[in-house]
Design a protein around this motif. Structure first.
Motif, PDB file in Angstrom:
ATOM      1  N   TRP A   1      43.365  19.478 -10.309  1.00 42.44           N
ATOM      2  CA  TRP A   1      44.119  18.733 -11.328  1.00 42.44           C
ATOM      3  C   TRP A   1      44.840  17.536 -10.703  1.00 42.44           C
ATOM      4  N   ASN A   2      44.131  16.873  -9.773  1.00 44.37           N
ATOM      5  CA  ASN A   2      44.634  15.670  -9.102  1.00 44.37           C
ATOM      6  C   ASN A   2      45.843  15.933  -8.203  1.00 44.37           C
ATOM      7  N   LYS A   3      46.026  17.186  -7.800  1.00 43.13           N
ATOM      8  CA  LYS A   3      47.103  17.537  -6.881  1.00 43.13           C
ATOM      9  C   LYS A   3      46.507  18.112  -5.599  1.00 43.13           C
ATOM     10  N   PRO A   4      47.024  17.715  -4.427  1.00 44.71           N
ATOM     11  CA  PRO A   4      46.524  18.305  -3.174  1.00 44.71           C
ATOM     12  C   PRO A   4      46.992  19.749  -3.049  1.00 44.71           C
ATOM     13  N   VAL A   5      46.052  20.685  -2.977  1.00 41.37           N
ATOM     14  CA  VAL A   5      46.421  22.102  -2.999  1.00 41.37           C
ATOM     15  C   VAL A   5      45.862  22.903  -1.831  1.00 41.37           C
ATOM     16  N   CYS A   6      44.827  22.377  -1.141  1.00 38.78           N
ATOM     17  CA  CYS A   6      44.308  23.133   0.000  1.00 38.78           C
ATOM     18  C   CYS A   6      43.735  22.197   1.048  1.00 38.78           C
ATOM     19  N   PHE A   7      43.586  22.741   2.247  1.00 43.28           N
ATOM     20  CA  PHE A   7      43.232  21.948   3.426  1.00 43.28           C
ATOM     21  C   PHE A   7      42.338  22.787   4.335  1.00 43.28           C
ATOM     22  N   THR A   8      41.398  22.120   4.977  1.00 43.27           N
ATOM     23  CA  THR A   8      40.595  22.808   5.988  1.00 43.27           C
ATOM     24  C   THR A   8      40.200  21.815   7.078  1.00 43.27           C
ATOM     25  N   SER A   9      39.848  22.336   8.242  1.00 47.99           N
ATOM     26  CA  SER A   9      39.484  21.458   9.357  1.00 47.99           C
ATOM     27  C   SER A   9      38.554  22.198  10.311  1.00 47.99           C
ATOM     28  N   ALA A  10      37.905  21.424  11.174  1.00 49.97           N
ATOM     29  CA  ALA A  10      36.964  21.989  12.148  1.00 49.97           C
ATOM     30  C   ALA A  10      37.086  21.242  13.466  1.00 49.97           C
ATOM     31  N   LEU A  11      36.690  21.923  14.524  1.00 56.56           N
ATOM     32  CA  LEU A  11      36.674  21.341  15.868  1.00 56.56           C
ATOM     33  C   LEU A  11      35.290  21.512  16.482  1.00 56.56           C
ATOM     34  N   HIS A  12      34.977  20.651  17.458  1.00 57.89           N
ATOM     35  CA  HIS A  12      33.765  20.871  18.254  1.00 57.89           C
ATOM     36  C   HIS A  12      33.933  22.169  19.047  1.00 57.89           C
ATOM     37  N   PHE A  13      32.869  22.948  19.127  1.00 61.88           N
ATOM     38  CA  PHE A  13      32.928  24.245  19.789  1.00 61.88           C
ATOM     39  C   PHE A  13      32.196  24.156  21.135  1.00 61.88           C
ATOM     40  N   PRO A  14      32.949  24.023  22.241  1.00 58.23           N
ATOM     41  CA  PRO A  14      32.293  23.921  23.557  1.00 58.23           C
ATOM     42  C   PRO A  14      31.664  25.249  23.957  1.00 58.23           C
ATOM     43  N   HIS A  15      30.414  25.162  24.432  1.00 57.44           N
ATOM     44  CA  HIS A  15      29.685  26.381  24.786  1.00 57.44           C
ATOM     45  C   HIS A  15      28.693  26.030  25.901  1.00 57.44           C
ATOM     46  N   PRO A  16      28.547  26.882  26.909  1.00 60.33           N
ATOM     47  CA  PRO A  16      27.656  26.555  28.044  1.00 60.33           C
ATOM     48  C   PRO A  16      26.189  26.421  27.660  1.00 60.33           C
ATOM     49  N   LYS A  17      25.766  27.042  26.568  1.00 57.97           N
ATOM     50  CA  LYS A  17      24.356  27.013  26.200  1.00 57.97           C
ATOM     51  C   LYS A  17      24.088  26.315  24.861  1.00 57.97           C
ATOM     52  N   ILE A  18      25.134  26.119  24.069  1.00 54.78           N
ATOM     53  CA  ILE A  18      24.962  25.506  22.749  1.00 54.78           C
ATOM     54  C   ILE A  18      25.739  24.195  22.714  1.00 54.78           C
ATOM     55  N   SER A  19      25.059  23.123  22.389  1.00 51.52           N
ATOM     56  CA  SER A  19      25.731  21.816  22.392  1.00 51.52           C
ATOM     57  C   SER A  19      26.094  21.321  20.999  1.00 51.52           C
ATOM     58  N   ASN A  20      25.511  21.921  19.986  1.00 45.96           N
ATOM     59  CA  ASN A  20      25.718  21.403  18.631  1.00 45.96           C
ATOM     60  C   ASN A  20      26.438  22.416  17.745  1.00 45.96           C
ATOM     61  N   ALA A  21      27.602  22.850  18.180  1.00 46.10           N
ATOM     62  CA  ALA A  21      28.335  23.859  17.412  1.00 46.10           C
ATOM     63  C   ALA A  21      29.716  23.348  16.997  1.00 46.10           C
ATOM     64  N   LYS A  22      30.140  23.781  15.808  1.00 41.94           N
ATOM     65  CA  LYS A  22      31.485  23.508  15.297  1.00 41.94           C
ATOM     66  C   LYS A  22      32.123  24.847  14.933  1.00 41.94           C
ATOM     67  N   ARG A  23      33.448  24.850  14.945  1.00 38.26           N
ATOM     68  CA  ARG A  23      34.149  26.067  14.512  1.00 38.26           C
ATOM     69  C   ARG A  23      35.296  25.701  13.578  1.00 38.26           C
ATOM     70  N   GLY A  24      35.571  26.606  12.656  1.00 39.26           N
ATOM     71  CA  GLY A  24      36.690  26.399  11.753  1.00 39.26           C
ATOM     72  C   GLY A  24      37.992  26.400  12.522  1.00 39.26           C
ATOM     73  N   HIS A  25      38.922  25.539  12.100  1.00 44.53           N
ATOM     74  CA  HIS A  25      40.178  25.385  12.838  1.00 44.53           C
ATOM     75  C   HIS A  25      41.383  25.848  12.008  1.00 44.53           C
ATOM     76  N   ARG A  26      41.666  25.195  10.901  1.00 43.28           N
ATOM     77  CA  ARG A  26      42.787  25.568  10.036  1.00 43.28           C
ATOM     78  C   ARG A  26      42.327  25.525   8.579  1.00 43.28           C
ATOM     79  N   THR A  27      42.672  26.553   7.834  1.00 43.34           N
ATOM     80  CA  THR A  27      42.440  26.549   6.387  1.00 43.34           C
ATOM     81  C   THR A  27      43.679  27.087   5.694  1.00 43.34           C
ATOM     82  N   VAL A  28      44.199  26.334   4.745  1.00 42.93           N
ATOM     83  CA  VAL A  28      45.426  26.715   4.044  1.00 42.93           C
ATOM     84  C   VAL A  28      45.305  26.367   2.564  1.00 42.93           C
ATOM     85  N   THR A  29      45.758  27.267   1.714  1.00 42.64           N
ATOM     86  CA  THR A  29      45.955  26.975   0.295  1.00 42.64           C
ATOM     87  C   THR A  29      47.436  27.141  -0.008  1.00 42.64           C
ATOM     88  N   LEU A  30      48.019  26.174  -0.696  1.00 37.71           N
ATOM     89  CA  LEU A  30      49.436  26.285  -1.042  1.00 37.71           C
ATOM     90  C   LEU A  30      49.667  27.564  -1.852  1.00 37.71           C
TER      91      LEU A  30
END
Length: 314
Positions: free
Chosen positions: A245-274
């Protein structure tokens, strides 16, 4: 059709000021002030959720007390200055209490440690609903339903309540002066005391106008205090924000996921709903969006959570 008839009597106790009113307006009050109520309502059918609705002073509370006097709840008295969970019946386990709190959209474990008086009005409303449902075995009639909360919160809260009740074998009756919650509570019947009419049949909940946009870590400031474990955010986080309803109510984010064998990975970082907007699946929706967003770009996506409702959903 079954008629419910009753007489409401209030004893008149004259005082100096009331006698002044009588003198000014030429009133001659009797010792007992009476009002007759006649409502045509027959609930002899299978149902789980109902609502008695009408304007203030129309007799809806009186009717509710007449129909459901042994299961009528108006407001609890919360006495303790310790966590509100301590005031639930000792027969109810903490696992059952917290599960039900999450089911009605109050899934913030740190806030479960607070006294009732320190909760927001919307959180108090949800706690009252949970207590009424847990401490009454079969049927609950809850007066002043959503009366003290913001109307958007009322709609979301109504939807959370109906979802929770439908998962049980309980019956729930709301008593309210607000008509804007009917489609969100989705009752099996609606009795309007203003028109003395009973309507049966489920209403459909309106579609949510929910949109997700890219944002920056600056947006985290609005949500940081509501994360259940951590208020910080990594400066390299890729962030998204959800609007209802045109109001900011939730948030999410991701980071690069460093891994010795996988180079193309992301992981969830923060998710919040008011808090006021919890319980209708927005956190899960924006979390699913995040995973979809990165997997479509060819990344492997990982996400770990200890948030109760997300664990249950996943």
């Amino acid at each position: 059709m079954q008629s419910v008839k009753f007489l409401k009597e209030i004893e008149y106790k004259p005082t100096f000021r009331t006698e002044q009113i009588c003198g000014i307006y030429d009133l001659s009050p009797k010792k007992k002030l009476t009002r007759d109520f006649i409502f045509d309502i027959d609930l002899n059918f299978d149902w789980q959720i109902g609502i008695i609705v009408g304007t203030s002073g129309s007799g809806k509370s009186s009717l509710a007390k007449e129909l459901f006097k042994d299961n009528y709840v108006q407001q609890y008295e919360w006495k303790s200055d310790t966590a509100f969970v301590n005031e639930f019946s000792k027969d109810i386990s903490i696992k059952e209490i917290t599960k039900c709190l999450a089911n009605v959209g109050f899934s913030s474990p740190p806030l479960w440690l607070l006294p009732y008086s320190e909760l927001s009005t919307g959180q108090q409303f949800r706690v009252d609903i949970v207590r009424s449902l847990l401490e009454n075995k079969e049927l609950v009639c809850f007066d002043e339903f959503t009366s003290v909360v913001d109307r958007e919160v009322a709609k979301i809260g109504s939807h959370c309540v109906q979802k929770f009740v439908r998962k049980t074998k309980k019956q729930f009756v709301a008593v309210s002066c607000h008509y804007d919650i009917l489609e969100w509570l989705q009752p099996d019947w609606v009795f309007d005391v203003n028109t003395n009419t009973l309507t049966r049949g489920l209403l459909r909940r309106p579609k949510l106008d929910f949109k997700i946009y890219k944002t920056t870590t600056d947006s985290w400031e609005l949500f940081r205090n509501y994360h259940y474990l951590n208020t910080s955010i990594h400066k390299a986080a890729q962030c998204f924000i959800g609007y209802l309803w045109n109001k900011p109510v939730c948030f999410t984010s991701a980071l690069h996921f460093p891994h010795p064998k996988i180079s193309n990975a992301k992981r969830g970082h923060r998710t919040v709903t008011l808090p006021d907007y919890q319980g209708i699946g927005l956190g899960n929706k924006i979390s699913d969006f995040l995973a979809s967003y990165f997997t479509k770009k060819g990344f492997i996506f990982y996400s770990t959570t200890s948030q109760p409702s997300m664990i249950y959903y996943r």
